[in-house]
Design a protein around this motif. Structure first.
Motif, mmCIF file in Angstrom:
data_model
loop_
_atom_site.group_PDB
_atom_site.id
_atom_site.type_symbol
_atom_site.label_atom_id
_atom_site.label_comp_id
_atom_site.label_asym_id
_atom_site.label_seq_id
_atom_site.Cartn_x
_atom_site.Cartn_y
_atom_site.Cartn_z
ATOM 1 N N ILE A 1 -32.465 5.464 -80.685
ATOM 2 C CA ILE A 1 -31.350 4.291 -80.858
ATOM 3 C C ILE A 1 -32.122 3.379 -81.790
ATOM 4 O O ILE A 1 -33.092 3.006 -81.803
ATOM 5 C CB ILE A 1 -31.324 3.732 -79.469
ATOM 6 C CG1 ILE A 1 -30.698 4.660 -78.470
ATOM 7 C CG2 ILE A 1 -30.369 2.529 -79.685
ATOM 8 C CD1 ILE A 1 -30.450 4.077 -76.921
ATOM 9 N N GLU B 81 -27.134 -3.546 -80.204
ATOM 10 C CA GLU B 81 -26.268 -3.186 -79.470
ATOM 11 C C GLU B 81 -25.889 -2.120 -78.603
ATOM 12 O O GLU B 81 -25.732 -2.157 -77.423
ATOM 13 C CB GLU B 81 -24.665 -3.358 -80.223
ATOM 14 C CG GLU B 81 -24.620 -4.762 -81.127
ATOM 15 C CD GLU B 81 -24.750 -6.033 -80.077
ATOM 16 O OE1 GLU B 81 -24.076 -5.896 -78.937
ATOM 17 O OE2 GLU B 81 -25.603 -6.892 -80.341
ATOM 18 N N GLU B 82 -26.179 -0.903 -78.948
ATOM 19 C CA GLU B 82 -26.415 0.369 -78.405
ATOM 20 C C GLU B 82 -27.700 0.242 -77.381
ATOM 21 O O GLU B 82 -27.282 0.754 -76.006
ATOM 22 C CB GLU B 82 -26.456 1.627 -79.194
ATOM 23 C CG GLU B 82 -26.450 2.827 -78.412
ATOM 24 C CD GLU B 82 -26.697 4.022 -79.474
ATOM 25 O OE1 GLU B 82 -26.508 5.274 -78.922
ATOM 26 O OE2 GLU B 82 -26.532 3.755 -80.451
ATOM 27 N N ARG C 105 -27.372 0.667 -73.089
ATOM 28 C CA ARG C 105 -28.411 1.462 -71.992
ATOM 29 C C ARG C 105 -29.051 0.640 -71.348
ATOM 30 O O ARG C 105 -29.562 1.152 -69.987
ATOM 31 C CB ARG C 105 -29.418 2.311 -73.414
ATOM 32 C CG ARG C 105 -28.699 2.940 -74.287
ATOM 33 C CD ARG C 105 -28.078 4.118 -73.606
ATOM 34 N NE ARG C 105 -27.372 5.166 -74.397
ATOM 35 C CZ ARG C 105 -26.326 5.953 -74.239
ATOM 36 N NH1 ARG C 105 -25.884 6.335 -73.088
ATOM 37 N NH2 ARG C 105 -25.747 6.789 -75.129
#
Length: 356
Positions: A257, A261-262, A266
């Motif tokens: 990643i 934001e991602e 998670r």
């Protein structure tokens, strides 16, 4: 082996516990390759049956990879309350033989049966009876290791899995450890084993040739531990009052990643799992810990401590995100972990700290 007092220690380890419970409760799964966990693209195997392990399926493996190895793999959602129910049954059986029971997890424990409630002179006979009772009352099999200390008992329990029973008697200790491959030493991880291989340590006999000074120089404080265990020395007592110090969860991503934001998405998924674990274990702490491993395997941990016990899901999310916001990521992320630690002791005065 230079223990002053010969103790009788048993390590009991349930065989493929989560998967075995699912096979027991659902006869249609018996004899089939079963994985407990999520079966989606981002799912992870929490536990695998022995039928699945024959294909190379292991816990913590990405579900996608597991299916490539075993296309007929059956995924089952975990039922933690059921596992806890059966674990309580098993632990109750242990306590019928001794009060010196130290659970390591939901499916394994050390027992000191040097002076047992049944007055039985043989630790082997006790282990056999425990295995019989567990099978009779839960329908599950367990493996037992028996020796003079915790280190050796734990190694022994893994020696003839599943449904195994292995004894390392006092007179066997020296020769057994000398022949043992270094990867089998409890406390020697993959990275340490590779480092040992580089300097010619492959078995116990190789490790035993190294001095305490040399091992301390090479492995820091763990050097003394390696020096002792290769000689069969482990003075740790079975501690029935061992206090859980933390609860945590982590995930290694299929694809690294690269943006926060991602990563926050998670993180929220992980916090949900953490919150469920906190509810199940009834653990309450005041420190949130965040663990990050970069694609180059560099690892960092950051934490934040508050004045009160953290019990609210939204608060865990907020505190975790606050830690993440203050981090300057130096590379893409391959692993993310979050946990709660630092229980408040009675009458303790707590200061607010920020550990960065």
């Amino acid at each position: 082996m230079t223990e002053d007092v010969i103790r009788k220690i048993i390590h009991i380890d349930m065989d493929a516990f989560f998967a075995s419970v699912e096979q027991k409760d659902n006869p249609e799964l018996k004899g089939k390759a079963v994985a407990v966990g999520g079966g989606g693209d981002r799912g992870v195997v929490a536990a695998a049956s022995y039928e699945a392990r024959k294909f190379g399926v292991r816990s913590a493996m990405a579900s996608k990879s597991a299916l490539k190895r075993c296309p007929h793999l059956i995924f089952v959602n975990p039922r933690h309350s059921r596992y806890k129910e059966i674990s309580d049954q098993i632990m109750a059986i242990f306590h019928e033989f001794t009060d010196l029971v130290e659970p390591l997890s939901i499916d394994e424990a050390f027992l000191d049966v040097s002076h047992n409630k049944m007055g039985l002179p043989s630790a082997t006979a006790i282990a056999e009876e425990i295995k019989r009772r567990v099978k009779e009352e839960t329908g599950l099999t367990a493996s037992a290791g028996i020796s003079v200390n915790k280190f050796l008992a734990k190694i022994a329990s893994d020696y003839q899995k599943p449904d195994g029973l292995f004894v390392i008697k006092p007179k066997m200790v020296e020769s057994f450890i000398e022949k043992l491959s270094i990867e089998k030493f409890f406390g020697v991880g993959k990275v340490t084993a590779e480092k040992m291989h580089q300097i010619g340590i492959f078995h116990g006999k190789d490790l035993k040739k190294r001095s305490l000074l040399e091992l301390t120089r090479l492995f820091g404080k763990n050097g003394a531990y390696y020096y002792n265990i290769v000689r069969g020395i482990d003075h740790r007592e079975v501690d029935p009052h061992r206090i859980r110090k933390s609860v945590s969860t982590e995930n290694t991503f299929l694809d690294d990643i690269r943006n926060k934001e991602e990563l926050k998405i998670r993180l929220e998924e992980l916090v949900l799992d953490l919150y469920r674990r906190l509810q199940r274990t009834k653990f309450k702490g005041r420190t949130i810990n965040l663990k990050i491993k970069y694609s180059n395997f560099e690892q960092i941990t950051r934490s934040r401590t508050v004045l009160h016990e953290i019990t609210d899901y939204k608060e865990i999310v907020e505190l975790s995100n606050n830690i993440l916001d203050q981090l300057e990521l130096t590379d893409s992320i391959r692993l993310l972990g979050v946990g709660v630690s630092n229980q408040i002791k009675p009458n303790e005065v707590v200061q607010l700290t920020f550990d960065f």
